[in-house]
Design a protein around this motif. Structure first.
Motif, mmCIF file in Angstrom:
data_model
loop_
_atom_site.group_PDB
_atom_site.id
_atom_site.type_symbol
_atom_site.label_atom_id
_atom_site.label_comp_id
_atom_site.label_asym_id
_atom_site.label_seq_id
_atom_site.Cartn_x
_atom_site.Cartn_y
_atom_site.Cartn_z
ATOM 1 N N SER A 30 0.804 -1.222 0.000
ATOM 2 C CA SER A 30 0.000 0.000 0.000
ATOM 3 C C SER A 30 0.837 1.272 0.000
ATOM 4 O O SER A 30 0.360 2.336 -0.375
ATOM 5 C CB SER A 30 -0.951 0.004 1.200
ATOM 6 N N GLN A 31 2.102 1.193 0.411
ATOM 7 C CA GLN A 31 3.006 2.354 0.399
ATOM 8 C C GLN A 31 3.907 2.279 -0.840
ATOM 9 O O GLN A 31 4.464 1.229 -1.127
ATOM 10 C CB GLN A 31 3.897 2.360 1.644
ATOM 11 N N ALA A 32 4.061 3.364 -1.550
ATOM 12 C CA ALA A 32 4.963 3.406 -2.702
ATOM 13 C C ALA A 32 6.328 3.915 -2.256
ATOM 14 O O ALA A 32 6.420 4.898 -1.525
ATOM 15 C CB ALA A 32 4.398 4.321 -3.786
ATOM 16 N N VAL A 53 14.332 -2.288 -4.290
ATOM 17 C CA VAL A 53 13.026 -2.936 -4.245
ATOM 18 C C VAL A 53 11.949 -1.900 -4.545
ATOM 19 O O VAL A 53 11.849 -0.895 -3.845
ATOM 20 C CB VAL A 53 12.766 -3.538 -2.849
ATOM 21 N N PRO A 54 11.136 -2.114 -5.583
ATOM 22 C CA PRO A 54 10.067 -1.162 -5.896
ATOM 23 C C PRO A 54 8.765 -1.516 -5.177
ATOM 24 O O PRO A 54 8.171 -2.557 -5.425
ATOM 25 C CB PRO A 54 9.900 -1.329 -7.416
ATOM 26 N N TRP A 55 8.344 -0.669 -4.247
ATOM 27 C CA TRP A 55 7.066 -0.862 -3.568
ATOM 28 C C TRP A 55 6.007 -0.097 -4.326
ATOM 29 O O TRP A 55 6.180 1.086 -4.610
ATOM 30 C CB TRP A 55 7.134 -0.314 -2.151
ATOM 31 N N GLU A 56 4.890 -0.738 -4.640
ATOM 32 C CA GLU A 56 3.787 -0.068 -5.339
ATOM 33 C C GLU A 56 2.459 -0.606 -4.839
ATOM 34 O O GLU A 56 2.362 -1.776 -4.468
ATOM 35 C CB GLU A 56 3.886 -0.311 -6.851
ATOM 36 N N PRO A 57 1.422 0.243 -4.856
ATOM 37 C CA PRO A 57 0.119 -0.217 -4.383
ATOM 38 C C PRO A 57 -0.590 -1.180 -5.335
ATOM 39 O O PRO A 57 -1.548 -1.825 -4.957
ATOM 40 C CB PRO A 57 -0.693 1.061 -4.216
ATOM 41 N N PRO A 82 8.297 -0.271 4.574
ATOM 42 C CA PRO A 82 7.936 1.088 5.012
ATOM 43 C C PRO A 82 7.846 1.157 6.540
ATOM 44 O O PRO A 82 7.553 0.163 7.197
ATOM 45 C CB PRO A 82 6.557 1.299 4.383
ATOM 46 N N THR A 83 8.102 2.331 7.087
ATOM 47 C CA THR A 83 8.009 2.521 8.539
ATOM 48 C C THR A 83 6.753 3.308 8.915
ATOM 49 O O THR A 83 6.667 3.898 9.987
ATOM 50 C CB THR A 83 9.272 3.209 9.092
#
Length: 192
Positions: free
Chosen positions: A97-99, A124-128, A159-160
């Motif tokens: 949920s966090q980009a 690492v790519p974070w995407e919703p 994510p923090t």
């Protein structure tokens, strides 16, 4: 034949798919014998729930209070040997949920209680939205993971701030130097 570390993580994933997952996770509690979450208890607290939806390996919801300095997903590779020129690969099918873009690393035991970290060349790519990403790293002479058999763990920063993470699948693989494949072009000024 599969690399020992790739086989170890695959065995863990098979175990997790068949397991009844805990509903709540404490700091350092394993989902299976080789996958766990860990965070900075000194900077904040985390309420972490776990479920399994839509054929995923797991889904976690983290509610974070305070500001932890770090929050990680750890994938234990166990004992194995990597050589300069080997290419490590990690394919992830997931959504968060966090980009964000986070640097990943491999932590390797050097001797009792001491570790060397090797920063992975791809972030690492974070995407919703759900996506499949393959991250690669060519092992170099200066990397802490080379040498005699060491105990290795992939550390993926999370994510923090409050987030939901759904991990549908993952695969770790090793392409040996002898195969002649690289994840990045050779630089003439670097010795391998």
């Amino acid at each position: 034949m599969s690399h020992l570390c790739a086989q170890a993580l695959l065995n863990t994933l098979v175990q997790i798919r068949a397991a009844d997952l805990p509903k709540r996770l404490e700091n350092g509690q394993k989902l299976g014998d080789g996958i766990y979450f860990t965070w900075d208890d000194g900077g904040g607290s985390v309420d972490m729930s776990v479920s399994r939806d839509h054929g995923a390996l797991f889904k976690t919801e983290a509610k974070i209070s305070g500001t932890p300095d770090w929050f990680n997903l750890c994938l234990v590779l166990r004992i194995g040997q990597f050589l300069p020129g080997d290419v490590l690969g990690l394919t992830l099918d997931w959504k968060c949920s966090q980009a964000a873009q986070q640097d990943m690393l491999v932590r390797s035991s050097v001797r009792q209680g001491q570790f060397d970290d090797t920063k992975w060349q791809d972030a690492v790519p974070w995407e919703p939205k759900r996506r499949v990403a393959t991250l690669m790293h060519t092992v170099e002479n200066s990397d802490g993971l080379i040498g005699d058999d060491k105990y290795h763990t992939i550390i993926i920063p999370l994510p923090t701030k409050n987030f939901t993470l759904e991990l549908f699948d993952l695969q770790f693989f090793v392409l040996p130097k002898a195969r002649g494949l690289r994840s990045a072009p050779i630089q003439l000024s670097k010795a391998m």
